[in-house]
Structure formats: C-alpha cells, structure tokens
Write a protein that holds these residues in place. Structure first.
Motif, PDB file in Angstrom:
ATOM      1  N   ILE A  28     -13.111 -17.312  -2.221  1.00  0.00           N
ATOM      2  CA  ILE A  28     -14.098 -18.392  -2.156  1.00  0.00           C
ATOM      3  C   ILE A  28     -15.172 -18.198  -3.214  1.00  0.00           C
ATOM      4  CG2 ILE A  28     -15.985 -19.270  -0.718  1.00  0.00           C
ATOM      5  CD1 ILE A  28     -14.077 -19.236   1.626  1.00  0.00           C
ATOM      6  N   VAL A  29     -15.561 -16.963  -3.499  1.00  0.00           N
ATOM      7  CA  VAL A  29     -16.517 -16.712  -4.581  1.00  0.00           C
ATOM      8  C   VAL A  29     -15.926 -17.173  -5.916  1.00  0.00           C
ATOM      9  CG1 VAL A  29     -17.665 -14.903  -5.919  1.00  0.00           C
ATOM     10  CG2 VAL A  29     -17.734 -14.831  -3.427  1.00  0.00           C
ATOM     11  N   VAL A  30     -14.656 -16.862  -6.170  1.00  0.00           N
ATOM     12  CA  VAL A  30     -13.999 -17.315  -7.398  1.00  0.00           C
ATOM     13  C   VAL A  30     -13.912 -18.840  -7.416  1.00  0.00           C
ATOM     14  CG1 VAL A  30     -11.867 -17.249  -8.740  1.00  0.00           C
ATOM     15  CG2 VAL A  30     -12.707 -15.170  -7.635  1.00  0.00           C
ATOM     16  N   PHE A  31     -13.619 -19.426  -6.268  1.00  0.00           N
ATOM     17  CA  PHE A  31     -13.583 -20.888  -6.115  1.00  0.00           C
ATOM     18  C   PHE A  31     -14.911 -21.506  -6.559  1.00  0.00           C
ATOM     19  CE2 PHE A  31     -14.333 -24.569  -3.262  1.00  0.00           C
ATOM     20  CZ  PHE A  31     -13.182 -25.323  -3.443  1.00  0.00           C
ATOM     21  N   MET A  32     -16.027 -20.922  -6.101  1.00  0.00           N
ATOM     22  CA  MET A  32     -17.344 -21.437  -6.476  1.00  0.00           C
ATOM     23  C   MET A  32     -17.639 -21.183  -7.952  1.00  0.00           C
ATOM     24  SD  MET A  32     -18.589 -23.007  -3.904  1.00  0.00           S
ATOM     25  CE  MET A  32     -20.289 -23.209  -4.464  1.00  0.00           C
ATOM     26  N   GLY A 155     -21.626 -17.190  -6.075  1.00  0.00           N
ATOM     27  CA  GLY A 155     -20.491 -17.500  -6.936  1.00  0.00           C
ATOM     28  C   GLY A 155     -20.817 -18.604  -7.920  1.00  0.00           C
ATOM     29  N   ALA A 156     -21.701 -19.532  -7.512  1.00  0.00           N
ATOM     30  CA  ALA A 156     -22.117 -20.598  -8.413  1.00  0.00           C
ATOM     31  C   ALA A 156     -22.891 -20.028  -9.597  1.00  0.00           C
ATOM     32  CB  ALA A 156     -22.974 -21.606  -7.652  1.00  0.00           C
ATOM     33  N   ALA A 161     -23.076 -17.808 -15.207  1.00  0.00           N
ATOM     34  CA  ALA A 161     -23.407 -16.641 -16.028  1.00  0.00           C
ATOM     35  C   ALA A 161     -22.205 -16.159 -16.830  1.00  0.00           C
ATOM     36  CB  ALA A 161     -23.942 -15.518 -15.140  1.00  0.00           C
ATOM     37  N   VAL A 162     -21.039 -16.150 -16.207  1.00  0.00           N
ATOM     38  CA  VAL A 162     -19.827 -15.658 -16.878  1.00  0.00           C
ATOM     39  C   VAL A 162     -19.246 -16.716 -17.806  1.00  0.00           C
ATOM     40  CG1 VAL A 162     -17.445 -14.918 -16.493  1.00  0.00           C
ATOM     41  CG2 VAL A 162     -19.277 -14.023 -15.045  1.00  0.00           C
ATOM     42  N   SER A 280     -30.819 -16.184 -10.895  1.00  0.00           N
ATOM     43  CA  SER A 280     -30.424 -16.821  -9.635  1.00  0.00           C
ATOM     44  C   SER A 280     -29.562 -15.883  -8.802  1.00  0.00           C
ATOM     45  CB  SER A 280     -29.636 -18.110  -9.909  1.00  0.00           C
ATOM     46  OG  SER A 280     -30.443 -19.077 -10.529  1.00  0.00           O
ATOM     47  N   LEU A 281     -28.602 -15.229  -9.459  1.00  0.00           N
ATOM     48  CA  LEU A 281     -27.699 -14.343  -8.740  1.00  0.00           C
ATOM     49  C   LEU A 281     -28.461 -13.178  -8.119  1.00  0.00           C
ATOM     50  CD1 LEU A 281     -24.783 -13.639  -7.997  1.00  0.00           C
ATOM     51  CD2 LEU A 281     -24.603 -12.416 -10.170  1.00  0.00           C
TER      52      LEU A 281
END
Length: 451
Positions: A28-32, A155-156, A161-162, A280-281
């Motif tokens: 779900i983190v990757v999904f976001m 994740g957003a 960032a990435v 933010s993260l």
C-alpha cells in the motif's frame, strides 16, 4: 447498519498484526508512491510541455485541474461500494487504470489527449487514499493504526521525493514523454504483484452467518447523516480541504514557480520539490507516532489528534502568506518547506479522528465522503492559479495574489478544524449507550503499545 466497534476492555492490548499485515502495508505504501508520482509528473514536465504545445498558463492550469474532474465523485461512489467489493479488487482495478491513463498523451500529444488522460487518471485515483486506508485498517486493530496510517500517507511524500529527481532526469535527458512511459510500466508491475500479496484483513468486517444459523440482530447505530455532520468529521474535512488546497497548488505550480520566478533549472526545482517531500515525510513519521504516545498517556484525542491537524494547516497557510514578500534565498526555501510540507500532517490525523467516531461498518462510506469533500480544491485551484497569473500585470503579481488567496483559505480551514474537532464529545453524542470507540487509555492502565 453494522454496530459500532466495541471498545476494548480496560488494560486490553490489541493483538499484534501478523506478517501478512506488514506485507500489505508495504504494497500500500508503494501504491501511494505511484499515485503521487502520477500527480507530480505533469508539474515536473510543465515547462517543456507548455513550450512544445504552445499553451499558456491558464490552459495548463485547466489541464492540471481536469485531473480532479471525476476525482471526488469517484471517491464518493467507490466509498459507498466498498462494503460490497473487496479492497483487494478495488486497489487492483485502480492501479490498472493508472497504467492505461498514461497512454493517450503518448499516442497524440495535444491538449485534448492530455485532458482525457488526466480525467481518467483522476477518476482512478480519487478513491486511492481513502480505500487504501480502509484496506489497511482491516489488518491493524484500533490502538495499532497510528504508525500504519502515517506510513500510508507517508507513501505520498516518499513517492514525490523519490520520483521528482528520477522523472526530471527522464524529462531532461529523454523528453517529457519518457516519464509517462515509466509510470505506465511501474503501475503495471504493481498490478502483477498485488494479487499474490493483497488480501482483505480480519478487522472491521461483517462475517457472513453459517448456513442454517440465525443472523444475529443488528444493534441500532447513528444514521449516516449524523455521522457526516458531527463536528469531528466536519472539522476533519476542513483540515483536509486546507491541506489539499496547498497540495493542489504545489503539485501543479511549485516546479513552474521555482523555474520561472526563482530562476532554477529543472534539476534544481526537482531537488526542492524532493526536499519539501522529505520534510513532509519526516513530519508524517514523527508526529503521528508522538500523537499515539500522548493518547496512551491519557491525553484526549481532541488535543492529540484534532488540534495538531488544524495547526498544521494554519501554520502552512501563514508561511505561504509570507512567501511572496521574502527576501530570497534560504528564507524563501524555508517558507516553501513549511508552506508545502507542514500541511501534510493533517492527512493521516483527519482519518484517525474520523475513525474515532464512525462504526467499522460505515467507515468505508464515510471515508469516501471525507475524501471526496476534502480533495475538492484540486478541481479548481490549478486553473484558478493559472488564470490569476495570466491575468495579472506581471507573473510575480499573479503568484502573489494566488498565494495570498490560498493562505487565507488555509487559515480559515485550520481555525475551524481546531474549533470543531471533539472526538470524545462526538463519540458520546453519536453512541449514547456507550458503544463508541474508546477514549484514550489512561496512563498506568497498560504498558505502551509498540507500533
């Protein structure tokens, strides 16, 4: 209506999530991350895209706003359907549509194809945050949702960032179309893995009765209208509205502003966008965890969850109001980090406060309404900003007007959220029989729960 979740017994420690829960969380983190990379790509490609297609800022703003044309509506529809369709299937369908939505602009690079792709993408991403949070809550019980919620929203920020430097590298070295191709491939790869990992978890779901057994009577619960109009849910929508106003502004216009008003290169602008996401993260990983500790010490949910989300939007709005008048250099960068980074704290906290007063059986529907209402700024903020910039005597004057208007809206939303969010009070009003989600655990009753 499904009965509200029963409060845990005093001293009760929720069970530790199993390994599958953490695998689902990772997916779900990757999904976001993919979801927010999809949002960011248009802003990162805006300058070369506008130059190649010969479009002005108002037209670009219209293209950016088109992403949100069906965003809120789809979030609402899917939210009300979430009780009948598995979260596993919903998330898979969304990600598959993300891959397809990037194709129109690759086939025909023109304003109509850009709008068509962004409308389809927005329709598929509208339910993403609320439904992935709903899916996550099926794996983590009440009392263990703070860190997973923060990681889901994180994740957003991590996605931006990435993706910002990677997508900018593709745009600069291989053309802006290459960034859209990369996102298509990433979404397709996620779809291939998810069926093997994603399952619906055991918490907050109604169980079908065994054949031949009598169906247990349903307890009376508050009507949906009461759930949506209580102060806590309304205040959460307001904090999300202010936060998404800043998010829509930054996604569409921050890279353009950095390049045209602060004379940065595309690579430099992407580094700043990435840095804002890192801010933010950091806040998303630290503030919700601190909030959980406060609640375990007996601090009320209003003070722990409610006031911080309103303050986050209020502080971000204050920084945005100062940004046009800053001297430049480090001061401007600091204000940008606060204005476009701090507001993100409101996003996981408004889900937490909403879940505090909403029964599990109604959570998907209410989350859908909350997401649909809170994300409305995306429908008009990008276009409004472009219109203000195009219509002003100078671009700098137009950005000043847009930033001051945004700051005013965010300040009002933050103050109203602080005034209206009272989770314990509203839980008692909605569930006078005492079947509400529990008040914070008193200090000394049980040891702190490790996330």
């Amino acid at each position: 209506m499904a009965p509200p979740a029963s409060p845990p017994r005093p001293g009760h420690v929720p069970p530790r999530p199993e390994r599958r829960a953490w695998l689902v969380l990772v997916m779900i983190v990757v999904f976001m991350m993919i979801s927010y990379a999809d949002k960011a790509v248009l802003g990162l490609a805006a300058v070369p895209l506008m130059e190649e297609l010969g479009i002005g800022k108002s037209t670009y703003g219209l293209i950016s706003s088109s992403f949100y044309l069906l965003f809120s509506l789809s979030g609402l529809v899917v939210g009300f359907s979430s009780g009948r369709i598995s979260s596993r299937a919903l998330l898979l369908a969304m990600a598959a549509l993300w891959a397809v939505a990037q194709l129109p602009v690759l086939l025909v690079a023109a304003v109509p194809s850009l709008i068509a792709g962004r409308v389809l993408l927005g329709m598929a991403e509208g339910p993403a945050a609320s439904m992935s949070m709903h899916a996550l809550y099926k794996w983590f019980p009440t009392g263990r949702r703070g860190l997973p919620s923060a990681l889901q929203i994180g994740g957003a920020a991590l996605g931006t960032a990435v993706s910002a430097p990677l997508l900018t590298w593709l745009i600069v070295d291989h053309g802006w179309r290459s960034a859209f191709v990369a996102l298509t491939l990433v979404s397709a790869a996620w779809c291939l893995v998810w069926p093997f990992v994603g399952q619906d978890g055991p918490f907050g779901e109604e169980r079908k009765p065994v054949r031949g057994a009598s169906r247990p009577p349903r307890a009376a619960g508050p009507p949906l209208r009461a759930l949506l109009t209580n102060g806590t849910v309304t205040g959460g929508i307001l904090s999300a509205f202010g936060s998404h106003w800043a998010l829509a502004l930054s996604s569409a216009w921050l890279p353009v502003y950095l390049q045209t008003q602060m004379d940065m290169t595309a690579t430099g602008a992407s580094s700043v966008v990435s840095g804002v996401s890192v801010v933010s993260l950091a806040l998303l990983l630290s503030v919700p965890a601190y909030v959980d500790r406060l609640k375990r010490r007996g601090v009320s949910s209003r003070r722990a969850d409610g006031i911080p989300q309103g303050m986050a939007v209020l502080v971000a709005g204050g920084a945005l109001a100062l940004l046009p008048f800053a001297a430049g250099g480090p001061v401007q960068l600091l204000l940008i980090a606060v204005a476009f980074g701090c507001h993100a704290v409101a996003l996981p906290l408004h889900y937490v406060t909403t879940a505090t007063v909403v029964p599990d059986g109604r959570r998907g529907a209410v989350f859908g309404v909350v997401a649909a209402s809170g994300t409305l700024p995306g429908l008009f903020v990008p276009y409004l900003t472009g219109h203000l910039v195009d219509g002003a005597a100078t671009e700098a004057t137009g950005y000043t007007a847009a930033f001051l208007l945004s700051a005013g809206v965010m300040a009002v939303c933050g103050l109203l959220a602080i005034a209206t969010i009272h989770p314990e009070r509203d839980a008692r009003r909605l569930n006078p029989a005492g079947a509400s989600v529990p008040a914070p655990r008193q200090a000394g009753v049980s040891k702190p729960v490790a996330q």
